[in-house]
Design an enzyme around this catalytic site. Structure first.
Site, PDB file in Angstrom:
ATOM      1  N   ASP A  34     -24.790  -5.440  36.109  1.00  0.00           N
ATOM      2  CA  ASP A  34     -25.976  -5.769  35.320  1.00  0.00           C
ATOM      3  C   ASP A  34     -27.293  -5.295  35.938  1.00  0.00           C
ATOM      4  O   ASP A  34     -28.098  -4.661  35.268  1.00  0.00           O
ATOM      5  CB  ASP A  34     -26.022  -7.278  35.064  1.00  0.00           C
ATOM      6  CG  ASP A  34     -27.131  -7.678  34.096  1.00  0.00           C
ATOM      7  OD1 ASP A  34     -27.474  -6.866  33.236  1.00  0.00           O
ATOM      8  OD2 ASP A  34     -27.635  -8.801  34.205  1.00  0.00           O
TER       9      ASP A  34
ATOM     10  N   CYS B  96     -20.187  -6.381   7.330  1.00  0.00           N
ATOM     11  CA  CYS B  96     -20.680  -7.691   7.752  1.00  0.00           C
ATOM     12  C   CYS B  96     -22.098  -7.592   8.314  1.00  0.00           C
ATOM     13  O   CYS B  96     -22.410  -6.702   9.106  1.00  0.00           O
ATOM     14  CB  CYS B  96     -19.751  -8.284   8.808  1.00  0.00           C
ATOM     15  SG  CYS B  96     -20.252  -9.906   9.423  1.00  0.00           S
TER      16      CYS B  96
ATOM     17  N   CYS C 251     -30.205 -14.226  12.600  1.00  0.00           N
ATOM     18  CA  CYS C 251     -31.150 -14.144  13.715  1.00  0.00           C
ATOM     19  C   CYS C 251     -32.428 -14.930  13.403  1.00  0.00           C
ATOM     20  O   CYS C 251     -33.102 -14.652  12.408  1.00  0.00           O
ATOM     21  CB  CYS C 251     -31.504 -12.688  14.014  1.00  0.00           C
ATOM     22  SG  CYS C 251     -32.724 -12.514  15.338  1.00  0.00           S
TER      23      CYS C 251
ATOM     24  N   CYS D 178     -26.535 -15.105  17.190  1.00  0.00           N
ATOM     25  CA  CYS D 178     -25.878 -13.918  16.626  1.00  0.00           C
ATOM     26  C   CYS D 178     -24.399 -13.858  16.993  1.00  0.00           C
ATOM     27  O   CYS D 178     -23.597 -13.263  16.265  1.00  0.00           O
ATOM     28  CB  CYS D 178     -26.601 -12.640  17.041  1.00  0.00           C
ATOM     29  SG  CYS D 178     -26.588 -12.288  18.810  1.00  0.00           S
TER      30      CYS D 178
ATOM     31  N   CYS E  70     -24.725 -11.498  11.776  1.00  0.00           N
ATOM     32  CA  CYS E  70     -25.605 -11.600  12.947  1.00  0.00           C
ATOM     33  C   CYS E  70     -27.047 -11.264  12.579  1.00  0.00           C
ATOM     34  O   CYS E  70     -27.990 -11.913  13.056  1.00  0.00           O
ATOM     35  CB  CYS E  70     -25.103 -10.696  14.073  1.00  0.00           C
ATOM     36  SG  CYS E  70     -24.982  -8.929  13.660  1.00  0.00           S
TER      37      CYS E  70
END
Length: 312
Positions: free
Chosen positions: A130, A187, A194, A239, A190
């Site tokens: 990360d 789809c 939001c 989401c 999400c």
């Protein structure tokens, strides 16, 4: 040692997913530079540094040929986790409800890299979790760990998106895996869910995201976003919560090295925290990234939202 042997070593160390990607430049360099130019990274200035390295892993490790990508699966909260939630709870993102993944994954990846060094003493290895300048989701998708969903997170059909990623960049030449196909289809759950409307298909304005606002944004949060924050005191999982692949994924035992941490925070308690209180509460947690003044700010907004709910 071939790619199959490496994947088995990764599984032996508790990683749910492992795949191999070629160490080559990002396919989205122009998009990333434009995203930065439009200020969609907000106050995350570190994203605008080392752009050349971030977009090409061969700059991170000269001579790099392959990237070994792994993922830990921490699963959605189990049904019994609901007992930790109360009417006055401040919500915490799922990844922050367990031990700091940076440390946990890095330790196990270093163990894997050491095993590879013993077999390949002439090769080089660079462990990343990360914080290194690397496009980890793109490489994970190339390595077949999943596809990038419309919310920009890595998705796997079986495990959903509660995945924590790590990489070993290496000079070894390994056979890359085939990417998964995109299964988002038509789809838009999400996007529709939001709270701040910061998601467009396969792109996000991070400067408007609740996760960013509560964790990375150091200054005051725009009043227009206060109500949208609802109970989220650290991060946001909206989401992911509405995603069909997350909904059908199953809770699982935590991978090696993880311990459960706070699943919620009492915002009234947080408002009265001292710096020592914050450090004690966040020991061993990724939540320590949020400073005391930020937690006070977040808690005050959550308290106001709770009062608004109860008062109608």
């Amino acid at each position: 040692m071939n790619a199959g042997d490496i994947k088995q070593l990764a599984r032996d160390r508790g990683f749910a997913l492992c795949g191999i990607a070629e160490a080559r430049p990002s396919d989205h360099g122009d998009h990333f530079r434009q995203w930065l130019a439009e200020g969609k990274h907000g106050e995350m200035a570190y994203l605008a540094r080392n752009v050349r390295t971030r977009l090409d892993p061969r700059q991170l490790l000269p001579g790099a040929k392959s990237i070994i990508c792994v993922a830990d699966y921490i699963g959605p909260p189990s049904p019994q986790d609901s007992k930790f939630k109360t009417q006055d709870s401040g919500l915490v993102a799922r990844y922050a409800q367990v031990s700091d993944y940076h440390k946990v994954i890095k330790k196990r990846l270093h163990g894997l890299a050491d095993a590879l060094r013993r077999e390949h003493p002439d090769a080089q290895f660079r462990v990343c979790v990360d914080t290194a300048p690397i496009m980890e989701r793109e490489h994970a998708a190339r390595a077949g760990l999943g596809w990038i969903g419309k919310h920009t997170l890595l998705l796997d059909r079986r495990l959903g998106s509660h995945l924590l990623l790590g990489e070993i960049v290496t000079t070894l030449t390994l056979t890359p895996d085939a990417p998964q196909t995109d299964h988002c289809g038509g789809c838009t759950r999400c996007i529709d869910a939001c709270p701040t409307d910061c998601i467009t298909p396969y792109a996000i304005d991070a400067s408007q995201c609740i996760s960013y606002l509560t964790i990375e944004h150091r200054t005051e949060i725009n009043l227009n976003h206060h109500r949208a924050m609802d109970r989220w005191i650290f991060g946001c999982d909206v989401c992911q919560q509405v995603c069909p692949y997350v909904k059908k994924s199953s809770p699982a035992a935590l991978p090696p090295g993880y311990q459960p941490h706070r699943q919620t925070l009492n915002p009234l308690e947080v408002l009265n925290w001292t710096e020592d209180d914050r450090r004690s509460a966040f020991t061993g947690s990724a939540m320590k990234r949020a400073k005391l003044d930020m937690m006070h700010r977040n808690a005050a907004i959550v308290v106001a939202n709770i009062r608004h709910e109860t008062e109608g």
